[in-house]
Design a protein around this motif. Structure first.
Motif, PDB file in Angstrom:
ATOM      1  N   THR A 228       0.810  -1.061  -0.059  1.00  0.00           N
ATOM      2  CA  THR A 228       0.023   0.129   0.152  1.00  0.00           C
ATOM      3  C   THR A 228       1.003   1.361   0.102  1.00  0.00           C
ATOM      4  O   THR A 228       2.120   1.216   0.264  1.00  0.00           O
ATOM      5  N   ALA A 229       0.343   2.304  -0.481  1.00  0.00           N
ATOM      6  CA  ALA A 229       1.130   3.442  -0.569  1.00  0.00           C
ATOM      7  C   ALA A 229       1.625   3.949   1.074  1.00  0.00           C
ATOM      8  O   ALA A 229       2.802   4.164   0.984  1.00  0.00           O
ATOM      9  N   GLN A 230       0.772   3.781   1.997  1.00  0.00           N
ATOM     10  CA  GLN A 230       1.061   4.044   3.294  1.00  0.00           C
ATOM     11  C   GLN A 230       2.284   3.258   3.877  1.00  0.00           C
ATOM     12  O   GLN A 230       3.527   3.773   4.364  1.00  0.00           O
ATOM     13  N   ASP A 231       2.289   1.920   3.689  1.00  0.00           N
ATOM     14  CA  ASP A 231       3.174   0.995   4.337  1.00  0.00           C
ATOM     15  C   ASP A 231       4.624   1.107   3.519  1.00  0.00           C
ATOM     16  O   ASP A 231       5.515   1.054   4.020  1.00  0.00           O
ATOM     17  N   THR A 232       4.169   1.436   2.036  1.00  0.00           N
ATOM     18  CA  THR A 232       5.534   1.390   1.182  1.00  0.00           C
ATOM     19  C   THR A 232       6.264   2.606   1.500  1.00  0.00           C
ATOM     20  O   THR A 232       7.584   2.520   1.802  1.00  0.00           O
ATOM     21  N   LEU A 233       5.752   3.799   1.987  1.00  0.00           N
ATOM     22  CA  LEU A 233       6.300   5.091   2.003  1.00  0.00           C
ATOM     23  C   LEU A 233       6.974   4.960   3.257  1.00  0.00           C
ATOM     24  O   LEU A 233       8.178   5.788   3.454  1.00  0.00           O
ATOM     25  N   ALA A 234       6.382   4.423   4.276  1.00  0.00           N
ATOM     26  CA  ALA A 234       6.918   4.429   5.671  1.00  0.00           C
ATOM     27  C   ALA A 234       8.324   3.432   5.501  1.00  0.00           C
ATOM     28  O   ALA A 234       9.008   3.828   6.114  1.00  0.00           O
ATOM     29  N   ALA A 235       8.076   2.322   4.673  1.00  0.00           N
ATOM     30  CA  ALA A 235       9.602   1.646   4.564  1.00  0.00           C
ATOM     31  C   ALA A 235      10.441   2.593   3.853  1.00  0.00           C
ATOM     32  O   ALA A 235      11.774   2.387   4.460  1.00  0.00           O
ATOM     33  N   VAL A 236      10.288   3.257   2.820  1.00  0.00           N
ATOM     34  CA  VAL A 236      11.070   3.943   2.110  1.00  0.00           C
ATOM     35  C   VAL A 236      11.676   4.924   3.086  1.00  0.00           C
ATOM     36  O   VAL A 236      12.885   5.271   3.150  1.00  0.00           O
ATOM     37  N   GLY A 237      11.003   5.811   3.738  1.00  0.00           N
ATOM     38  CA  GLY A 237      11.169   6.726   4.672  1.00  0.00           C
ATOM     39  C   GLY A 237      12.131   6.421   5.820  1.00  0.00           C
ATOM     40  O   GLY A 237      13.147   6.878   6.237  1.00  0.00           O
ATOM     41  N   TYR A 238      12.010   5.127   6.382  1.00  0.00           N
ATOM     42  CA  TYR A 238      12.461   4.720   7.648  1.00  0.00           C
ATOM     43  C   TYR A 238      12.941   3.408   7.673  1.00  0.00           C
ATOM     44  O   TYR A 238      13.756   3.240   8.723  1.00  0.00           O
ATOM     45  N   GLY A 239      13.046   2.590   6.645  1.00  0.00           N
ATOM     46  CA  GLY A 239      13.722   1.334   6.668  1.00  0.00           C
ATOM     47  C   GLY A 239      14.914   1.481   5.920  1.00  0.00           C
ATOM     48  O   GLY A 239      15.483   2.496   5.840  1.00  0.00           O
ATOM     49  N   ARG A 240      15.577   0.208   5.290  1.00  0.00           N
ATOM     50  CA  ARG A 240      16.565   0.156   4.481  1.00  0.00           C
ATOM     51  C   ARG A 240      16.423   1.061   3.326  1.00  0.00           C
ATOM     52  O   ARG A 240      15.276   1.146   2.806  1.00  0.00           O
ATOM     53  N   PRO A 241      17.247   1.954   3.040  1.00  0.00           N
ATOM     54  CA  PRO A 241      17.378   2.759   1.864  1.00  0.00           C
ATOM     55  C   PRO A 241      16.744   2.133   0.623  1.00  0.00           C
ATOM     56  O   PRO A 241      17.249   1.121   0.152  1.00  0.00           O
ATOM     57  N   SER A 242      15.836   2.660  -0.179  1.00  0.00           N
ATOM     58  CA  SER A 242      15.243   2.212  -1.342  1.00  0.00           C
ATOM     59  C   SER A 242      14.379   3.195  -2.203  1.00  0.00           C
ATOM     60  O   SER A 242      14.213   4.221  -1.559  1.00  0.00           O
ATOM     61  N   TRP A 243      13.744   3.029  -2.889  1.00  0.00           N
ATOM     62  CA  TRP A 243      12.982   3.929  -3.790  1.00  0.00           C
ATOM     63  C   TRP A 243      11.633   3.420  -4.424  1.00  0.00           C
ATOM     64  O   TRP A 243      11.815   1.976  -4.572  1.00  0.00           O
ATOM     65  N   THR A 244      10.919   4.092  -4.869  1.00  0.00           N
ATOM     66  CA  THR A 244       9.553   3.682  -5.568  1.00  0.00           C
ATOM     67  C   THR A 244       9.015   4.752  -6.583  1.00  0.00           C
ATOM     68  O   THR A 244       9.938   5.907  -6.568  1.00  0.00           O
ATOM     69  N   VAL A 245       8.115   4.729  -7.230  1.00  0.00           N
ATOM     70  CA  VAL A 245       7.512   5.824  -7.849  1.00  0.00           C
ATOM     71  C   VAL A 245       6.131   5.770  -7.734  1.00  0.00           C
ATOM     72  O   VAL A 245       5.166   5.024  -7.215  1.00  0.00           O
ATOM     73  N   PHE A 246       5.434   7.199  -7.868  1.00  0.00           N
ATOM     74  CA  PHE A 246       4.231   7.483  -7.927  1.00  0.00           C
ATOM     75  C   PHE A 246       3.996   8.465  -8.963  1.00  0.00           C
ATOM     76  O   PHE A 246       4.816   9.223  -9.455  1.00  0.00           O
ATOM     77  N   TYR A 247       2.670   8.577  -9.338  1.00  0.00           N
ATOM     78  CA  TYR A 247       2.015   9.393 -10.511  1.00  0.00           C
ATOM     79  C   TYR A 247       2.264  10.956  -9.588  1.00  0.00           C
ATOM     80  O   TYR A 247       1.834  10.930  -8.687  1.00  0.00           O
ATOM     81  N   GLU A 248       2.663  11.740 -10.541  1.00  0.00           N
ATOM     82  CA  GLU A 248       2.959  13.127 -10.105  1.00  0.00           C
ATOM     83  C   GLU A 248       1.461  13.566  -9.128  1.00  0.00           C
ATOM     84  O   GLU A 248       1.753  14.179  -8.289  1.00  0.00           O
ATOM     85  N   PRO A 249       0.386  13.556  -9.834  1.00  0.00           N
ATOM     86  CA  PRO A 249      -0.786  13.899  -9.244  1.00  0.00           C
ATOM     87  C   PRO A 249      -1.058  13.299  -7.824  1.00  0.00           C
ATOM     88  O   PRO A 249      -1.516  13.997  -6.888  1.00  0.00           O
ATOM     89  N   HIS A 250      -0.627  12.108  -7.645  1.00  0.00           N
ATOM     90  CA  HIS A 250      -0.781  11.420  -6.357  1.00  0.00           C
ATOM     91  C   HIS A 250       0.400  11.795  -5.307  1.00  0.00           C
ATOM     92  O   HIS A 250       0.238  11.898  -4.276  1.00  0.00           O
ATOM     93  N   ALA A 251       1.479  12.133  -5.959  1.00  0.00           N
ATOM     94  CA  ALA A 251       2.623  12.709  -5.050  1.00  0.00           C
ATOM     95  C   ALA A 251       2.254  13.803  -4.556  1.00  0.00           C
ATOM     96  O   ALA A 251       2.914  14.077  -3.409  1.00  0.00           O
TER      97      ALA A 251
END
Length: 296
Positions: A228-251
């Motif tokens: 999910t957006a919430q869980d994945t962003l939490a992992a990106v922000g505070y877990g092991r460094p990683s990246w993902t993508v979002f559509y600009e209007p959503h971001a």
């Protein structure tokens, strides 16, 4: 006839037209084994063999040739029945049922606002969520008037109206050295694991991101799957460094502590959005929706 029998006749007619199980499966957007299974079931129910199959050819048997015009008649009658019910609903129902997808952000708000300004008096939109496959099926069946979706594709029996294009933005840890840049070169993300939805869940986005990485000269290291957006962003922000993508209007609607969103370049991937509708003449509310989508 039961829905299953209607489906079996549709499979039979498609194979009869193609005389090739693989091409028929592609037209039907299902796996070849499902076509074969349903046709074997139809043959058992009718107690006849409908196709002569060899390793190289597929031909109709005499029973198949006799069934063919009746199958066409039944499917045409089903189509006329659906059209008749749709016409009745068009005269009685001012609710327009629209399928939506994740990540539309302000795009959806713009569509709804534009629809409210131009729609016939009393018309309103009911939003329906679901997988892309499910929403497309429901448009074909008449349960939905239209659905928004992303990515180029061929959908027999439907018309895909091209709409806007959305840029992808990289989401990465705010503390990462790349976060200070206003724009990120795709190649610079190569060392970081990529959190991406599986191809089975979102083939259009998955293929676009993988293709863009390869165009930038690297094969991405896939990390944990995007959930999910919430869980994945939490992992990106505070877990092991990683990246993902979002559509600009959503971001733009996702200010998340610990995460930054940055435009990409070399390449700068974009995704086309479409409105899928049946090829019938649209009723006034649907015409208003189509115009509203173009405004967005």
């Amino acid at each position: 006839m039961r829905t299953t029998e209607i489906r079996q006749l549709r499979y039979f007619l498609t194979v009869a037209e193609e005389l090739h199980f693989g091409r028929a499966a592609e037209r039907l957007h299902i796996v070849q084994s499902a076509v074969s299974q349903q046709l074997r079931r139809l043959e058992r129910e009718l107690a006849v063999t409908l196709f002569e199959r060899t390793t190289r050819t597929v031909r109709l048997t005499e029973a198949g040739r006799r069934l063919l015009p009746h199958a066409r008649e039944v499917l045409a009658a089903e189509s006329r029945a659906r059209a008749a019910v749709a016409d009745l609903r068009a005269g009685q129902d001012t609710t327009l049922r629209l399928g939506t997808s994740d990540g539309l952000g302000a795009r959806l708000e713009t569509v709804l606002a534009a629809f409210t300004r131009t729609a016939p008096a009393g018309a309103q939109i009911e939003l329906v969520t679901g997988s892309t496959t499910d929403r497309l099926h429901r448009v074909r069946s008449g349960e939905l008037d239209a659905t928004l979706l992303r990515g180029d594709r061929s959908e027999p029996g439907l018309e895909l109206l091209p709409l806007w294009q959305d840029e992808l933005r990289a989401a990465l840890p705010a503390g990462h050295e790349l976060a200070v840049r206003e724009v990120i070169d795709m190649a610079d993300l190569a060392p970081l694991p990529l959190r991406l939805a599986s191809r089975a869940r979102n083939s259009a986005l998955h293929d676009l991101v993988i293709r863009s990485c390869r165009e930038a000269g690297f094969e991405p290291v896939l990390g944990a799957e995007f959930t999910t957006a919430q869980d994945t962003l939490a992992a990106v922000g505070y877990g092991r460094p990683s990246w993902t993508v979002f559509y600009e209007p959503h971001a733009l609607q996702l200010p998340v502590p610990g995460v930054v969103f940055r435009p990409l370049r070399n390449p700068a991937p974009t995704m086309r959005a479409y409105l899928a509708v049946r090829p019938d003449p649209p009723r006034p509310a649907l015409r208003a929706l189509i115009e509203a989508c173009h405004v967005a």
